[in-house]
Write a protein that holds these residues in place. Structure first.
Motif, PDB file in Angstrom:
ATOM      1  N   ASN A   6       0.821  -1.204   0.000  1.00  0.00           N
ATOM      2  CA  ASN A   6       0.000   0.000   0.000  1.00  0.00           C
ATOM      3  C   ASN A   6       0.859   1.260   0.000  1.00  0.00           C
ATOM      4  O   ASN A   6       2.065   1.203   0.110  1.00  0.00           O
ATOM      5  N   GLY A   7       0.181   2.400  -0.117  1.00  0.00           N
ATOM      6  CA  GLY A   7       0.870   3.654   0.116  1.00  0.00           C
ATOM      7  C   GLY A   7       1.149   4.474  -1.111  1.00  0.00           C
ATOM      8  O   GLY A   7       1.565   5.616  -0.998  1.00  0.00           O
ATOM      9  N   ALA A   8       0.943   3.927  -2.305  1.00  0.00           N
ATOM     10  CA  ALA A   8       1.182   4.710  -3.526  1.00  0.00           C
ATOM     11  C   ALA A   8      -0.015   5.593  -3.819  1.00  0.00           C
ATOM     12  O   ALA A   8      -1.069   5.485  -3.213  1.00  0.00           O
ATOM     13  N   ALA A   9       0.180   6.454  -4.791  1.00  0.00           N
ATOM     14  CA  ALA A   9      -0.914   7.291  -5.307  1.00  0.00           C
ATOM     15  C   ALA A   9      -1.531   8.178  -4.230  1.00  0.00           C
ATOM     16  O   ALA A   9      -2.732   8.379  -4.160  1.00  0.00           O
ATOM     17  N   ALA A  10      -0.701   8.722  -3.377  1.00  0.00           N
ATOM     18  CA  ALA A  10      -1.222   9.548  -2.289  1.00  0.00           C
ATOM     19  C   ALA A  10      -1.800  10.863  -2.778  1.00  0.00           C
ATOM     20  O   ALA A  10      -2.442  11.583  -2.011  1.00  0.00           O
ATOM     21  N   GLU A  11      -1.621  11.128  -4.076  1.00  0.00           N
ATOM     22  CA  GLU A  11      -2.123  12.400  -4.572  1.00  0.00           C
ATOM     23  C   GLU A  11      -3.634  12.426  -4.665  1.00  0.00           C
ATOM     24  O   GLU A  11      -4.244  13.483  -4.799  1.00  0.00           O
ATOM     25  N   GLU A  12      -4.282  11.255  -4.603  1.00  0.00           N
ATOM     26  CA  GLU A  12      -5.740  11.240  -4.687  1.00  0.00           C
ATOM     27  C   GLU A  12      -6.313  11.662  -3.333  1.00  0.00           C
ATOM     28  O   GLU A  12      -6.148  10.977  -2.332  1.00  0.00           O
ATOM     29  N   GLN A  13      -7.014  12.764  -3.288  1.00  0.00           N
ATOM     30  CA  GLN A  13      -7.427  13.333  -2.009  1.00  0.00           C
ATOM     31  C   GLN A  13      -8.875  13.048  -1.635  1.00  0.00           C
ATOM     32  O   GLN A  13      -9.281  13.267  -0.512  1.00  0.00           O
ATOM     33  N   GLU A  14      -9.679  12.548  -2.578  1.00  0.00           N
ATOM     34  CA  GLU A  14     -11.080  12.304  -2.262  1.00  0.00           C
ATOM     35  C   GLU A  14     -11.198  11.219  -1.195  1.00  0.00           C
ATOM     36  O   GLU A  14     -10.549  10.176  -1.250  1.00  0.00           O
ATOM     37  N   LEU A  15     -12.053  11.442  -0.191  1.00  0.00           N
ATOM     38  CA  LEU A  15     -12.210  10.489   0.894  1.00  0.00           C
ATOM     39  C   LEU A  15     -12.875   9.218   0.392  1.00  0.00           C
ATOM     40  O   LEU A  15     -13.915   9.258  -0.248  1.00  0.00           O
ATOM     41  N   GLY A  16     -12.279   8.089   0.649  1.00  0.00           N
ATOM     42  CA  GLY A  16     -12.851   6.813   0.242  1.00  0.00           C
ATOM     43  C   GLY A  16     -13.600   6.153   1.391  1.00  0.00           C
ATOM     44  O   GLY A  16     -13.971   6.788   2.373  1.00  0.00           O
ATOM     45  N   TRP A  17     -13.802   4.849   1.260  1.00  0.00           N
ATOM     46  CA  TRP A  17     -14.543   4.102   2.273  1.00  0.00           C
ATOM     47  C   TRP A  17     -13.677   3.743   3.469  1.00  0.00           C
ATOM     48  O   TRP A  17     -14.170   3.382   4.515  1.00  0.00           O
ATOM     49  N   GLY A  18     -12.377   3.789   3.297  1.00  0.00           N
ATOM     50  CA  GLY A  18     -11.497   3.404   4.385  1.00  0.00           C
ATOM     51  C   GLY A  18     -10.078   3.273   3.868  1.00  0.00           C
ATOM     52  O   GLY A  18      -9.773   3.660   2.747  1.00  0.00           O
ATOM     53  N   ARG A  19      -9.208   2.721   4.691  1.00  0.00           N
ATOM     54  CA  ARG A  19      -7.829   2.515   4.292  1.00  0.00           C
ATOM     55  C   ARG A  19      -7.314   1.279   5.008  1.00  0.00           C
ATOM     56  O   ARG A  19      -7.905   0.805   5.979  1.00  0.00           O
ATOM     57  N   SER A  20      -6.194   0.769   4.517  1.00  0.00           N
ATOM     58  CA  SER A  20      -5.556  -0.390   5.117  1.00  0.00           C
ATOM     59  C   SER A  20      -4.068  -0.111   5.219  1.00  0.00           C
ATOM     60  O   SER A  20      -3.479   0.473   4.304  1.00  0.00           O
ATOM     61  N   LEU A  21      -3.463  -0.507   6.327  1.00  0.00           N
ATOM     62  CA  LEU A  21      -2.053  -0.209   6.543  1.00  0.00           C
ATOM     63  C   LEU A  21      -1.166  -1.000   5.578  1.00  0.00           C
ATOM     64  O   LEU A  21      -1.520  -2.101   5.157  1.00  0.00           O
ATOM     65  N   PRO A  22      -0.008  -0.444   5.221  1.00  0.00           N
ATOM     66  CA  PRO A  22       0.917  -1.169   4.339  1.00  0.00           C
ATOM     67  C   PRO A  22       1.397  -2.477   4.958  1.00  0.00           C
ATOM     68  O   PRO A  22       1.682  -2.533   6.158  1.00  0.00           O
ATOM     69  N   VAL A  23       1.471  -3.522   4.134  1.00  0.00           N
ATOM     70  CA  VAL A  23       1.950  -4.829   4.592  1.00  0.00           C
ATOM     71  C   VAL A  23       2.848  -5.434   3.512  1.00  0.00           C
ATOM     72  O   VAL A  23       2.782  -5.043   2.356  1.00  0.00           O
ATOM     73  N   ASP A 125      -3.400   5.985  -0.275  1.00  0.00           N
ATOM     74  CA  ASP A 125      -3.370   6.026   1.187  1.00  0.00           C
ATOM     75  C   ASP A 125      -4.760   6.125   1.802  1.00  0.00           C
ATOM     76  O   ASP A 125      -4.954   5.776   2.962  1.00  0.00           O
ATOM     77  N   ASN A 126      -5.728   6.628   1.042  1.00  0.00           N
ATOM     78  CA  ASN A 126      -7.025   6.929   1.640  1.00  0.00           C
ATOM     79  C   ASN A 126      -8.170   6.118   1.040  1.00  0.00           C
ATOM     80  O   ASN A 126      -9.330   6.471   1.195  1.00  0.00           O
ATOM     81  N   ASP A 127      -7.853   5.034   0.328  1.00  0.00           N
ATOM     82  CA  ASP A 127      -8.932   4.230  -0.234  1.00  0.00           C
ATOM     83  C   ASP A 127      -8.442   2.810  -0.447  1.00  0.00           C
ATOM     84  O   ASP A 127      -7.272   2.511  -0.246  1.00  0.00           O
ATOM     85  N   LEU A 128      -9.351   1.929  -0.882  1.00  0.00           N
ATOM     86  CA  LEU A 128      -9.058   0.504  -0.936  1.00  0.00           C
ATOM     87  C   LEU A 128      -9.011  -0.064  -2.345  1.00  0.00           C
ATOM     88  O   LEU A 128      -8.838  -1.264  -2.501  1.00  0.00           O
ATOM     89  N   GLN A 129      -9.194   0.766  -3.376  1.00  0.00           N
ATOM     90  CA  GLN A 129      -9.023   0.243  -4.719  1.00  0.00           C
ATOM     91  C   GLN A 129      -7.533   0.076  -5.016  1.00  0.00           C
ATOM     92  O   GLN A 129      -6.708   0.875  -4.597  1.00  0.00           O
ATOM     93  N   GLY A 130      -7.218  -0.971  -5.771  1.00  0.00           N
ATOM     94  CA  GLY A 130      -5.850  -1.207  -6.166  1.00  0.00           C
ATOM     95  C   GLY A 130      -5.264  -2.461  -5.546  1.00  0.00           C
ATOM     96  O   GLY A 130      -5.970  -3.289  -4.963  1.00  0.00           O
ATOM     97  N   TYR A 131      -3.954  -2.582  -5.697  1.00  0.00           N
ATOM     98  CA  TYR A 131      -3.202  -3.757  -5.241  1.00  0.00           C
ATOM     99  C   TYR A 131      -2.731  -3.519  -3.819  1.00  0.00           C
ATOM    100  O   TYR A 131      -2.140  -2.492  -3.518  1.00  0.00           O
ATOM    101  N   VAL A 136      -6.395  -4.240   7.403  1.00  0.00           N
ATOM    102  CA  VAL A 136      -5.218  -4.144   8.266  1.00  0.00           C
ATOM    103  C   VAL A 136      -5.292  -2.793   8.970  1.00  0.00           C
ATOM    104  O   VAL A 136      -5.041  -1.751   8.367  1.00  0.00           O
ATOM    105  N   VAL A 137      -5.639  -2.816  10.237  1.00  0.00           N
ATOM    106  CA  VAL A 137      -5.913  -1.575  10.961  1.00  0.00           C
ATOM    107  C   VAL A 137      -4.928  -1.311  12.102  1.00  0.00           C
ATOM    108  O   VAL A 137      -4.985  -0.256  12.726  1.00  0.00           O
ATOM    109  N   SER A 138      -4.039  -2.257  12.381  1.00  0.00           N
ATOM    110  CA  SER A 138      -3.043  -2.019  13.424  1.00  0.00           C
ATOM    111  C   SER A 138      -1.764  -2.773  13.079  1.00  0.00           C
ATOM    112  O   SER A 138      -1.773  -3.740  12.309  1.00  0.00           O
ATOM    113  N   ALA A 139      -0.666  -2.327  13.666  1.00  0.00           N
ATOM    114  CA  ALA A 139       0.634  -2.955  13.417  1.00  0.00           C
ATOM    115  C   ALA A 139       0.804  -4.236  14.213  1.00  0.00           C
ATOM    116  O   ALA A 139       1.788  -4.958  14.025  1.00  0.00           O
TER     117      ALA A 139
END
Length: 364
Positions: A6-23, A125-131, A136-139
């Motif tokens: 996760n973590g790419a494409a941070a330029e997209e600023q529209e709020l999505g449904w959620g996020r998942s931590l990088p793994v 960073d702010n949505d769940l579409q993509g690879y 994943v909500v905690s370390a």
């Protein structure tokens, strides 16, 4: 250190449904060392004695062509499947073997790409579409033994094509064709369920508003310690219904039925369908979403493609008046805006049906 998804494409600023931590990528872990299973994936011995070995315990199989032809016995079979199991397989659904073959090959071609190429399609960073990974909500939480791609395919305006890999030649056409066919199947299933829920054929479609389709492409690498990891943690789906294609030569999906885990044996060219949380709420619990999970194996990797049928963000889920009975079946669920519900579920790790308490009313 393994590359993170996760973590790419941070330029997209529209709020999505959620996020998942990088793994880390599980596929890359296995590529580098097939015997490596990091501690964060190990859950201890999975209780195999909870898995049913009774050969007669199989989820129902519905002949979709008979159902579409108005066969009353098949409609009653669908009703019982939804009440007693919450899961069923459909055969003769009209999606050709060629379409299934193409979408499977497109998925396999994507997951075969080098990790640096796949990371071009990583989740924002702010949505769940993509690879990447989901839930994943905690370390500290234990991780699932899979990599995934999540894409919205309906409505078309929700598609983010920058997550659709252009280096896989047939990916876009294969996925679009399959999505169109899955939408047809979903709409027909919803029309039959509408009749069973004492509505006209368009009842559930109208409740959805602008119906969405979200596709989760799953890759489960082989695992040297399959009894100690989970492919996907136990959960129920936040959708109205889910349509699943799974690899035909190896089982991985299991559902919880009367306290036991029942393996769902693949039937060639069949699709697995399950009831989601939204229909559980609309039906006042007459049809319930069922806890399910995916397990791993030592021998070979496995893929599946889940298509989630999703109500509009502004739709309301909660018991329909015709599903209530003041004496026998009082209102068991509260009314909730779907966007609020899906954001709540995506902000939690998968823990069976714990997230559905947001829907349920306290009963005296």
């Amino acid at each position: 250190m393994e590359p993170e998804l996760n973590g790419a494409a941070a330029e997209e600023q529209e709020l999505g449904w959620g996020r998942s931590l990088p793994v880390p990528s599980v596929q890359e872990i296995v590529r580098k060392d097939p015997n490596c299973v990091p501690e964060r994936y190990i859950r201890g011995q999975i209780k195999r004695d909870e898995i049913s070995e009774l050969p007669e315990l199989h989820i129902p199989v519905i002949d979709f062509s008979k159902l579409s032809g108005g066969d009353e016995a098949e409609l009653n079979k669908l009703d019982l499947a939804c009440k007693d199991w919450g899961f069923f397989q459909i055969v003769h659904h009209g999606i050709s073997e060629d379409v299934l073959y193409r979408v499977r090959n497109a998925m396999a071609a994507f997951f075969d790409l080098p990790i640096e190429e796949k990371k071009r399609y990583a989740m924002a960073d702010n949505d769940l579409q993509g690879y990447g990974q989901a839930y994943v909500v905690s370390a500290e939480q234990k991780l699932d033994w899979n990599d995934l791609v999540y894409l919205m395919t309906e409505p078309i305006r929700r598609r983010s094509y920058r997550y659709w890999p252009t280096t896989v030649r047939d990916f876009k056409d294969a996925l679009t064709t399959y999505s169109d066919q899955a939408k047809r199947v979903a709409m027909q299933l919803l029309s039959h369920l509408s009749l069973l829920m004492n509505m006209n054929r368009e009842g559930l479609l109208n409740l959805h508003g602008e119906m969405g389709l979200g596709m989760r492409l799953n890759y489960y690498p082989a695992c040297s310690r399959p009894d100690e990891v989970m492919g996907v943690s136990p959960h129920s789906d936040g959708s109205s219904i889910t349509i699943l294609w799974q690899d035909e030569d190896i089982a991985g999906l299991q559902i919880k039925h009367e306290g036991e885990w029942i393996p769902v044996e693949p039937i060639p060219h069949a699709l697995v369908v399950n009831i989601g949380d939204a229909i559980e709420a609309w039906s006042n619990g007459i049809y319930q979403s069922i806890e399910h999970r995916a397990v791993t194996n030592e021998r070979k990797s496995r893929m599946s493609l889940a298509t989630f049928v999703i109500p509009d963000e502004n739709a309301e889920i909660g018991p329909l008046q015709q599903m209530l009975d003041a004496t026998l079946l009082p209102k068991m669920y509260r009314n909730v805006k779907y966007l609020d519900y899906i954001r709540y579920t995506l902000a939690r790790k998968m823990e069976g049906k714990a997230h559905t308490h947001l829907l349920k009313l306290e009963q005296e």
